[in-house]
Scaffold this motif. Structure first.
Motif, PDB file in Angstrom:
ATOM      1  N   GLU A 236       4.573  16.578   0.288  1.00  0.00           N
ATOM      2  CA  GLU A 236       4.087  16.036  -1.012  1.00  0.00           C
ATOM      3  C   GLU A 236       4.203  17.081  -1.946  1.00  0.00           C
TER       4      GLU A 236
ATOM      5  N   LEU B  13      -8.473   8.743  -6.050  1.00  0.00           N
ATOM      6  CA  LEU B  13      -7.997   9.571  -7.068  1.00  0.00           C
ATOM      7  C   LEU B  13      -7.323   8.802  -8.219  1.00  0.00           C
TER       8      LEU B  13
ATOM      9  N   ASP C 130       6.304  12.561  -1.336  1.00  0.00           N
ATOM     10  CA  ASP C 130       5.119  11.941  -1.629  1.00  0.00           C
ATOM     11  C   ASP C 130       4.819  12.364  -3.005  1.00  0.00           C
TER      12      ASP C 130
ATOM     13  N   SER D  74       0.772  -1.079  -0.135  1.00  0.00           N
ATOM     14  CA  SER D  74       0.015   0.084  -0.070  1.00  0.00           C
ATOM     15  C   SER D  74       0.754   1.242   0.005  1.00  0.00           C
ATOM     16  N   GLY D  75       0.217   2.204  -0.179  1.00  0.00           N
ATOM     17  CA  GLY D  75       1.112   3.445  -0.123  1.00  0.00           C
ATOM     18  C   GLY D  75       1.422   3.888   1.275  1.00  0.00           C
ATOM     19  N   MET D  76       0.469   3.588   2.345  1.00  0.00           N
ATOM     20  CA  MET D  76       0.878   3.642   3.703  1.00  0.00           C
ATOM     21  C   MET D  76       2.150   3.012   4.030  1.00  0.00           C
TER      22      MET D  76
ATOM     23  N   SER E  32       1.698   6.120  -3.670  1.00  0.00           N
ATOM     24  CA  SER E  32       0.619   5.457  -3.509  1.00  0.00           C
ATOM     25  C   SER E  32       0.235   5.167  -4.795  1.00  0.00           C
TER      26      SER E  32
ATOM     27  N   VAL F  57      -4.670  -1.818  -4.092  1.00  0.00           N
ATOM     28  CA  VAL F  57      -3.889  -0.918  -3.296  1.00  0.00           C
ATOM     29  C   VAL F  57      -2.419  -1.056  -3.304  1.00  0.00           C
ATOM     30  N   ALA F  58      -1.569  -0.285  -3.690  1.00  0.00           N
ATOM     31  CA  ALA F  58      -0.067  -0.542  -3.796  1.00  0.00           C
ATOM     32  C   ALA F  58       0.770   0.546  -3.540  1.00  0.00           C
TER      33      ALA F  58
ATOM     34  N   THR G  25       2.309  11.170  -5.257  1.00  0.00           N
ATOM     35  CA  THR G  25       1.111  10.317  -5.615  1.00  0.00           C
ATOM     36  C   THR G  25       0.388  11.361  -6.481  1.00  0.00           C
ATOM     37  N   PHE G  26       0.381  12.546  -6.516  1.00  0.00           N
ATOM     38  CA  PHE G  26      -0.595  13.238  -7.217  1.00  0.00           C
ATOM     39  C   PHE G  26      -0.001  13.619  -8.497  1.00  0.00           C
TER      40      PHE G  26
ATOM     41  N   TYR H  80      -1.598  13.756   3.203  1.00  0.00           N
ATOM     42  CA  TYR H  80      -2.429  12.855   3.337  1.00  0.00           C
ATOM     43  C   TYR H  80      -3.087  12.617   4.620  1.00  0.00           C
TER      44      TYR H  80
ATOM     45  N   THR I  60      -1.759   2.968  -5.773  1.00  0.00           N
ATOM     46  CA  THR I  60      -3.308   2.883  -5.907  1.00  0.00           C
ATOM     47  C   THR I  60      -4.023   3.966  -6.880  1.00  0.00           C
ATOM     48  N   LYS I  61      -3.318   4.939  -7.059  1.00  0.00           N
ATOM     49  CA  LYS I  61      -3.894   6.217  -7.534  1.00  0.00           C
ATOM     50  C   LYS I  61      -3.483   6.209  -9.070  1.00  0.00           C
TER      51      LYS I  61
ATOM     52  N   ILE J 129       5.127   4.711   2.795  1.00  0.00           N
ATOM     53  CA  ILE J 129       5.467   5.792   3.675  1.00  0.00           C
ATOM     54  C   ILE J 129       5.856   5.511   5.298  1.00  0.00           C
TER      55      ILE J 129
HETATM   56  C1  LIG Z   1      -3.935   7.563  -1.040  1.00  0.00           C
HETATM   57  C2  LIG Z   1      -2.622   8.088  -0.753  1.00  0.00           C
HETATM   58  C3  LIG Z   1      -1.682   7.769   0.257  1.00  0.00           C
HETATM   59  C4  LIG Z   1      -2.092   6.333   0.848  1.00  0.00           C
HETATM   60  O1  LIG Z   1      -2.061   5.383  -0.035  1.00  0.00           O
HETATM   61  P1  LIG Z   1      -2.694   3.866   0.107  1.00  0.00           P
HETATM   62  O2  LIG Z   1      -2.231   3.267  -1.104  1.00  0.00           O
HETATM   63  O3  LIG Z   1      -4.104   4.147   0.231  1.00  0.00           O
HETATM   64  O4  LIG Z   1      -2.175   3.322   1.303  1.00  0.00           O
HETATM   65  C5  LIG Z   1      -0.781   8.348   0.629  1.00  0.00           C
HETATM   66  N1  LIG Z   1      -0.539   9.509  -0.061  1.00  0.00           N
HETATM   67  C6  LIG Z   1      -1.334  10.196  -0.681  1.00  0.00           C
HETATM   68  C7  LIG Z   1      -0.971  11.442  -1.243  1.00  0.00           C
HETATM   69  C8  LIG Z   1      -2.676   9.618  -1.224  1.00  0.00           C
HETATM   70  O5  LIG Z   1      -3.304   9.876  -2.000  1.00  0.00           O
END
Ligand SMILES: *Cc1c(COP(=O)(O)O)cnc(C)c1O
Length: 394
Positions: free
Chosen positions: A152, A340, A181, A83-85, A202, A214-215, A183-184, A109, A204-205, A88
Motif C-alpha cells: 500500500e 475513511l 493499493d 468493492s475494493g476487496m 477501494s 462500496v466499490a 486507497t489512502f 488493510y 468506497t473511501k 484486490i
Molecule cells: C477499505 C479498504 C480496502 C477494502 O475495500 P472495500 O471497498 O471495503 O472492499 C482495501 N484497502 C484499503 C487500504 C482500504 O482502506
C-alpha cells in the motif's frame, strides 16, 4: 518537465450523455442488441471497439468511469469492481497460479491480510510477509516463482510509506508484477507513473467520498485489463464482481471534485498534526518532517494535494482510546466508525477494528500500539474550532 497532474488529466476528458447530457447517460440494460450477427461473435472475443455485449463484461457507465480513472492514473486502461476487496482479490487471482509465491507488506488493510494469510493457502499460493519500509527484506524474500509484490502506498494504520520506484526494480529483477493499493492517497501519489504495474483502489473511501456505497477499481495496461475480463479465463469475468452501473455514474461525478477534497483533507490533517505535535502528543502523520517516510513521500508525491487526510495518535491503552473516541463523538468532532475518506471526520481504534484480522502478536511486531486511534480528517471549514474541541476530549 511538468510533473504529472492527475486532476488536469481528468479535466482533459470529454464525456457526454447520448442526448448531449453534460453527464454520461446511465446504463439501464444488462444486455445489448447487435445489428449484425458477425459483430456479436467479434464482441464475444473482445475484438469489436465500442460495442457492448453483456453488463458483467463491460457496460457504458462502467466504461466512462474506467476511462476517467485510467486518465487520472496515467494507465492505458481500468476496470471497476463492486468493492475494493474485489479489485484486490481479482488482481491477485489473475496473476497467480497454484504453486506461485507472493511477497506482501504485512501492514496491509485487514481484509487483504486475511485473504493472503487465510484464503490463498487453499490454492497452494505461498505468501512471505515483509515490513514494507525494509527494502532489504523484500530483496531477500523474492524467489524465482514470485509472481507479485503487494504493498500500500501509505499503509494502514501506521502510515508507513512504500518506496514504489525501488520496489518496482525488485519486482522487475524476478519478472514479478508490483501491485499497489493507493486507497489512502489518490491524486497525491500516482503509483503507475512511479513504476507500479497495477494500481488497485477501494473507491468506497476518498474517491467516492460520500460513504454511500462500496466499490473498487483496477488500473493497469490494456493487456492486463483484457486478461481480467477474458470470457474464457478472466478472473473478473468469471467470478463476476462487476460494479453496478448506477453506482458507477455516481462515483464518476464525485471523482471530479476529488482534487479539491484531497487538498482540504490534507490541509486539515496537517493543521491537526502540527498542533498535536506542539502539544507533545505522540502523533503519526507523513506530513511532519520527523515521520520516517516524510522525505520519501516528498520525492514521490504530486505535491499540491498535500500529505493526505489520515492521522494516527497513540493513546497507549485501548481503554484510554475508547474513552477519548466516545467523548469526541459526543462533542461532535465526527463519528466513531471504521472507514475513511468521508466529508466528516471518522475515528477508530485500529487494533480492535480495521486491523483486527491481524493477530495481536503481529500487531505488536508491526509497532502497532493497542491504543492507536486513527483519524480520517473531514472537510471541516473551521479546523481550529475542531482542534479546540478535540483538546477537551483528552
Ligand atoms: C477499505 C479498504 C480496502 C477494502 O475495500 P472495500 O471497498 O471495503 O472492499 C482495501 N484497502 C484499503 C487500504 C482500504 O482502506
Amino acid at each position: 518537465m511538468k510533473k504529472f497532474d492527475p486532476a488536469t488529466e481528468l479535466n482533459k476528458l470529454e464525456q457526454f450523455g447520448e442526448f448531449g447530457g453534460v453527464n454520461p447517460s446511465i446504463t439501464d440494460s444488462a444486455t445489448y442488441t447487435f445489428l449484425g450477427a458477425d459483430t456479436m461473435v467479434g464482441t464475444f472475443h473482445g475484438e469489436t471497439e465500442g460495442c457492448f455485449l453483456y453488463s458483467r463484461h463491460w457496460n457504458p457507465s462502467n466504461k466512462f468511469l474506467s476511462d476517467a480513472l485510467a486518465a487520472m492514473e496515467g494507465t492505458e486502461s481500468a476496470w471497476v469492481t463492486a468493492s475494493g476487496m474485489a479489485a484486490i482479490t481479482s488482481t491477485i487471482l489473475q496473476l497467480c497460479n497454484s504453486g506461485d509465491h507472493i511477497v506482501s507488506s504485512v501492514t496491509t488493510y485487514g481484509g487483504t491480510y486475511a485473504f493472503l494469510k487465510n484464503y490463498l493457502p487453499k490454492f497452494n499460493i505461498d505468501v512471505t510477509f515483509v515490513i514494507p519500509t525494509d527494502l532489504e527484506s523484500i530483496r531477500k524474500a523474492v524467489k524465482p516463482n514470485t509472481k507479485l509484490i503487494y504493498t500500500e502506498t501509505i499503509s494502514n494504520p501506521l502510515l508507513q510509506i512504500s518506496d514504489i520506484p525501488e520496489m518496482s526494480k525488485i519486482a522487475k529483477s524476478v519478472g514479478a508484477k508490483l501491485v499497489v493499493d493507493n486507497t489512502f492517497s489518490p491524486m497525491i501519489v500516482s503509483p503507475y507513473k512511479l513504476g507500479a504495474d497495477i494500481v488497485v483502489y477501494s473507491m468506497t473511501k476518498f474517491i467516492n467520498g460520500k460513504n454511500d456505497l462500496v466499490a473498487g477499481a483496477i488500473c493497469s495496461k490494456q493487456d492486463f485489463i483484457n486478461s481480467l475480463i477474458d470470457v474464457n479465463k478472466g478472473t473478473a469475468m468469471l467470478l463476476g464482481p462487476v460494479l453496478d452501473p448506477l453506482r458507477s455514474s455516481g462515483i464518476l461525478k464525485n471523482l471530479y471534485t476529488l482534487h479539491i477534497r484531497m487538498k482540504q483533507h490534507s490541509k486539515n490533517a496537517m493543521y491537526i498534526a502540527e498542533r498535536f505535535k506542539a502539544d507533545g502528543i505522540n502523533v503519526i502523520y507523513p506530513g511532519l518532517s520527523e515521520h520516517r517516510g516524510h522525505n520519501l513521500l516528498k520525492t514521490m508525491m504530486n505535491e499540491e494535494f498535500g500529505f493526505g487526510g489520515m492521522i494516527a495518535i497513540d493513546m497507549e491503552t485501548k481503554e484510554k482510546a475508547n474513552h477519548f473516541m466516545e467523548k469526541m463523538q459526543e462533542k461532535g468532532v465526527g463519528y466513531l466508525a471504521v472507514s475513511l475518506g468521508y466529508f466528516r471526520t471518522l475515528f477508530s481504534n485500529s487494533g480492535s477494528s480495521t486491523s483486527s484480522e491481524v493477530p495481536e502478536d503481529v500487531q505488536k511486531d508491526m509497532g502497532m500500539s493497542p491504543g492507536l486511534v486513527r483519524f480520517s480528517m473531514g472537510l471541516d471549514n473551521d479546523i481550529e474550532r475542531t482542534y479546540n474541541i478535540i483538546k477537551e476530549c483528552f
